[in-house]
Scaffold this active site. Structure first.
Site, PDB file in Angstrom:
ATOM      1  CG  HIS A  63      34.118 -23.274  52.899  1.00 41.22           C
ATOM      2  ND1 HIS A  63      33.619 -24.362  52.234  1.00 41.22           N
ATOM      3  CD2 HIS A  63      33.519 -22.194  52.339  1.00 41.22           C
ATOM      4  CE1 HIS A  63      32.772 -23.961  51.301  1.00 41.22           C
ATOM      5  NE2 HIS A  63      32.686 -22.645  51.369  1.00 41.22           N
ATOM      6  CG  HIS A  65      31.991 -17.693  51.116  1.00 42.15           C
ATOM      7  ND1 HIS A  65      32.585 -17.935  49.896  1.00 42.15           N
ATOM      8  CD2 HIS A  65      31.419 -18.863  51.490  1.00 42.15           C
ATOM      9  CE1 HIS A  65      32.371 -19.197  49.552  1.00 42.15           C
ATOM     10  NE2 HIS A  65      31.677 -19.786  50.504  1.00 42.15           N
ATOM     11  CD  GLU A 132      32.090 -23.166  47.710  1.00 40.43           C
ATOM     12  OE1 GLU A 132      31.231 -24.047  47.882  1.00 40.43           O
ATOM     13  OE2 GLU A 132      32.179 -22.155  48.425  1.00 40.43           O
ATOM     14  CG  HIS A 198      28.657 -26.654  44.736  1.00 41.12           C
ATOM     15  ND1 HIS A 198      27.381 -26.309  45.138  1.00 41.12           N
ATOM     16  CD2 HIS A 198      29.519 -26.007  45.569  1.00 41.12           C
ATOM     17  CE1 HIS A 198      27.462 -25.482  46.169  1.00 41.12           C
ATOM     18  NE2 HIS A 198      28.741 -25.289  46.452  1.00 41.12           N
ATOM     19  NE  ARG A 230      17.312 -49.661  43.651  1.00 39.17           N
ATOM     20  CZ  ARG A 230      16.207 -49.623  44.423  1.00 39.17           C
ATOM     21  NH1 ARG A 230      16.069 -50.493  45.429  1.00 39.17           N
ATOM     22  NH2 ARG A 230      15.262 -48.745  44.202  1.00 39.17           N
ATOM     23  CG  ASP A 251      24.496 -24.605  60.161  1.00 39.40           C
ATOM     24  OD1 ASP A 251      24.198 -25.813  60.040  1.00 39.40           O
ATOM     25  OD2 ASP A 251      24.320 -23.766  59.254  1.00 39.40           O
ATOM     26  CG  HIS A 254      24.382 -26.018  55.993  1.00 38.22           C
ATOM     27  ND1 HIS A 254      24.172 -24.828  56.640  1.00 38.22           N
ATOM     28  CD2 HIS A 254      24.511 -25.721  54.671  1.00 38.22           C
ATOM     29  CE1 HIS A 254      24.180 -23.833  55.759  1.00 38.22           C
ATOM     30  NE2 HIS A 254      24.371 -24.361  54.558  1.00 38.22           N
ATOM     31  CG  ASP A 277      29.813 -22.452  53.243  1.00 35.07           C
ATOM     32  OD1 ASP A 277      30.325 -21.535  52.573  1.00 35.07           O
ATOM     33  OD2 ASP A 277      28.957 -23.235  52.771  1.00 35.07           O
ATOM     34  CG  LEU A 310      20.067 -24.504  53.490  1.00 36.20           C
ATOM     35  CD1 LEU A 310      20.730 -25.731  54.116  1.00 36.20           C
ATOM     36  CD2 LEU A 310      19.673 -23.509  54.570  1.00 36.20           C
TER      37      LEU A 310
END
Length: 386
Positions: A63, A65, A132, A198, A230, A251, A254, A277, A310
């Site tokens: 992952h 980018h 993604e 997501h 719950r 890192d 996150h 990421d 973030l």
């Protein structure tokens, strides 16, 4: 035939470091010696002295980018090549070129640039692509651009797969949105890793997604329904499923170190994958960047949107490895999470291990986890100067 022998190293591959040596022939590992002398008369064309440093398998980032001012969504060969070089410099020898939610046209342009780059990478090799989005839940969009989010569309995915050939190795989607479960089955039938994130999926919806074929959680805890006593959500559901692996952005931003330790206790090294990421700010420092259709500000290494959300990470794989160890994960297991486990998730049996028959993808680290050199298939693609 070309051969190399790497002597005087501490080999960390699934076990605590052991003194040893590695013989390489034609880009593959032929023999490994741990806690035993190299037999007299063993010769190679080239001898490399590891200086007693730590030798690990090449790390695999499923992952990423971008890096060093380049985003793989730029759709250029240069961007992919820069990421390849930076990955090698940070101990990563294979990576999945990762998209963000976009128009179909922009995604196809990225696919074309990645496809043209395969086989000509100057550093780390492209192991495939990670799509993604755009089939994500707007409620948990994070930095993903809401105007590009849409429901799963099998006709659109068919066009994507036709353009990419066998390059697509992983797709992240929200399983609970309309068409999500059908898309999961579609991907599973094509041996593509169906990953979830997501997502606002409940515990029950996540369990159904796992039954349909989701086997991986993208950036676990981030971009999904949080744990409540719950309403346990996707994270707890994933912790209960042995076959479901989870990504961790280690890192110190996150994930709190206590959460990193929790993930490790629940999933173990075989179920937890270190990732970056990273966006194009990796290796660039603080500043303002354009990512996913947003202006992203990086301050003290933390990337955020204007509202504080973030927006990806600037961590490197060797830094993530170091931070995992500093969080309390044993070195051997942290190495596994950066090497063998992502290789197994992607179905790459010749990667992520130091063993006879494996590709000679190797990284030499100093005591501070800085990369001294990186080797891909027996060839040094990065060596620190000085």
């Amino acid at each position: 035939m070309t051969s190399q022998i790497i002597r005087h190293v501490r080999i960390a591959d699934g076990q605590e470091p052991q003194e040893g040596a590695v013989l390489i022939r034609n880009g593959r590992i032929e023999q490994v010696w741990k806690n035993e002398p190299v037999p007299d008369g063993t010769m190679a064309d080239t001898e490399i002295d590891g200086g007693g440093r730590l030798l690990i398998p090449g790390m695999i980032d499923v992952h990423i980018h971008g890096a060093e001012g380049h985003d793989m969504m730029d759709g250029t060969l240069e961007s992919v090549e820069v990421v390849s070089r930076v990955c090698a410099r940070t101990g990563c020898t294979s990576f999945l070129a990762t998209s963000v939610s976009s128009t179909l046209e922009d995604l196809l342009e990225m696919i074309a640039s990645v496809s043209r780059s395969v086989g000509r990478e100057p550093g780390a090799r492209i192991a495939g692509m990670h799509i993604e989005g755009p089939y994500l839940n707007v409620k948990r969009k994070g930095m993903q651009n809401e105007r590009f989010l849409r429901h799963p569309d099998q006709e659109e995915m068919t066009r994507i797969l036709e353009a990419a050939g066998s390059l697509i190795r992983m797709v992240t989607l929200a399983p609970e949105i309309p068409g999500g479960l059908e898309m999961i089955a579609f991907l599973k039938d094509r041996d593509i890793v169906a990953a979830a994130a997501h997502s606002d999926a409940t515990y029950e919806q996540a369990k159904e997604a796992f039954r349909c074929g989701v086997s991986h959680i993208t950036h676990c805890f981030n971009g999904m329904r949080p744990i409540h006593h719950r309403d346990p959500g996707m994270v707890v559901a994933a912790f209960e499923e042995k076959q479901v692996s989870v990504q961790a952005i280690v890192d110190d931003v996150h994930l709190h170190p206590a959460i990193v330790r929790l993930m490790y206790r629940e999933k173990g090294p075989a179920g937890m994958v270190l990732i970056t990421d990273a966006l194009q700010a990796m290796g660039m420092g603080d500043g303002t960047y354009r990512f996913g259709g947003h202006d992203v500000t990086v301050a003290e290494g933390v990337a955020t949107l204007a509202d504080g959300t973030l927006a990806s990470s600037t961590v490197t794989m060797n830094e993530a490895l170091a931070k995992a160890v500093h969080a309390g994960i044993p070195l051997a297991d942290a190495v596994t999470m950066a090497t063998r486990t992502p290789a197994d998730v992607l179905g790459l049996p010749a990667k992520g291990r130091i063993a006879p028959g494996a590709d000679a993808d190797l990284v030499l680290l100093d005591d501070g986890f800085e990369v001294l050199w990186t080797m891909v298939e027996g060839e040094k693609v990065y060596e620190r100067k000085g």
